[in-house]
Design an enzyme around this catalytic site. Structure first.
Site, short mmCIF file in Angstrom:
data_model
loop_
_atom_site.label_atom_id
_atom_site.label_comp_id
_atom_site.label_asym_id
_atom_site.label_seq_id
_atom_site.Cartn_x
_atom_site.Cartn_y
_atom_site.Cartn_z
N SER A 166 0.85 -1.18 0.00
CA SER A 166 0.00 0.00 0.00
C SER A 166 0.89 1.23 0.00
O SER A 166 2.03 1.18 0.48
CB SER A 166 -0.88 0.01 1.26
N TYR A 179 -1.96 -1.27 10.31
CA TYR A 179 -2.08 -1.47 8.87
C TYR A 179 -0.81 -0.98 8.18
O TYR A 179 -0.23 -1.68 7.34
CB TYR A 179 -3.30 -0.73 8.32
#
Length: 283
Positions: A166, A179
């Site tokens: 990401s 995350y």
């Protein structure tokens, strides 16, 4: 045999980046995606589901793994091979691997993209279960899938792992600390895996999405990239010959190169303003 993804071994920003920017308008500049056999774990929704459809449209044979029985049933009606798998359960992963390889012994591409995005207030110890679930799914789940299929790909002497990180791996979003940490870890793991598999014929490609307009992202982030645009650019980059080791759509360059460009501190400070959503925090 078709060209493997990512045959180039140079570092970021050199020939591989120049290749990515070059127009893909000549047949010899393209990797053939028409006869791959692809497994996408975590492909029952969002980015994974769209990429499954794009690989299939390109002519590849595509199987999808995931937890949602309803989504798997829908995908089966579209002609995909479907397999139930929970990446947080080692026995489930091994069972799915055996089922996939029994049906698709020619499997050459494994995409591992199962993931969760959870908010965490680190001032509240109650955040820990969210952190644990995030790491177990995003990082350990990725490792479980890679471990399950490495012997097969190495044994056949060619193949590709596609890991999914990401932009947040490179430019943290403070309300989602685990995350960010999990995706940064998958990036580092991907780099190490590529080095360890060097010479086996198995390559590792890292897909680095920005915010994409799926799973409600478009409601909270008006700058989220339309899913169709994202998938189109990803498939173009995957078709480059040699394929970049990092698949960076234009919308993620700000994240990936923030430290290099000297914008990191300011951007993290801007993103930290979102902490005001937590109780007792001021904007």
């Amino acid at each position: 045999m078709i060209a493997l993804f990512g045959m180039d071994s140079e570092h970021h920003g050199s020939r591989r980046e120049l290749t990515r920017r070059r127009p893909l308008d000549r047949r010899e500049d393209l990797v053939d995606l028409s006869n791959r056999t692809v497994l996408i774990v975590g492909g029952t929704s969002g980015i994974g589901r769209e990429l499954a459809r794009r690989f299939a449209a390109a002519g590849s044979t595509v199987a999808v793994g995931g937890r949602s029985a309803e989504a798997l049933s829908e995908l089966a009606t579209e002609g995909f091979g479907t397999f139930g798998v929970d990446v947080t359960d080692g026995a489930s992963v091994r069972s799915a691997r055996d089922a996939v390889l029994a049906r698709y012994p020619e499997l050459d591409t494994v995409v591992t993209m199962s993931g969760v995005m959870l908010m965490e207030d680190l001032r509240d110890p109650a955040h820990f279960p969210a952190a644990e679930a995030t790491i177990d799914t995003n990082l350990v789940g990725t490792i479980r899938i890679i471990d399950a299929f490495t012997p097969h790909l190495v044994g056949r002497g060619s193949g590709t792992f596609i890991t999914v990180t990401s932009g947040i791996a490179f430019l943290p979003f403070p309300p989602m600390p685990s995350y960010a940490a999990s995706k940064a870890a998958v990036h580092a793991y991907s780099e190490a895996l590529r080095a360890q598999l060097d010479g086996t014929g198995v390559d590792v490609v890292e897909l680095v999405p920005p915010a994409v307009a799926t799973a409600g992202q478009e409601k909270v982030n008006p700058h989220a990239l339309p899913l169709d645009d994202f998938a189109t650019e990803v498939m173009q980059l995957l078709s480059a010959n040699p394929t970049p080791h990092e698949i960076l759509v234009k919308g993620v360059h700000m994240h990936r190169w923030a430290e290099r460009d000297g914008t990191y501190a300011d951007l993290v400070a801007q993103r930290a303003k979102a902490l005001s959503m937590f109780p007792g925090r001021e904007g």
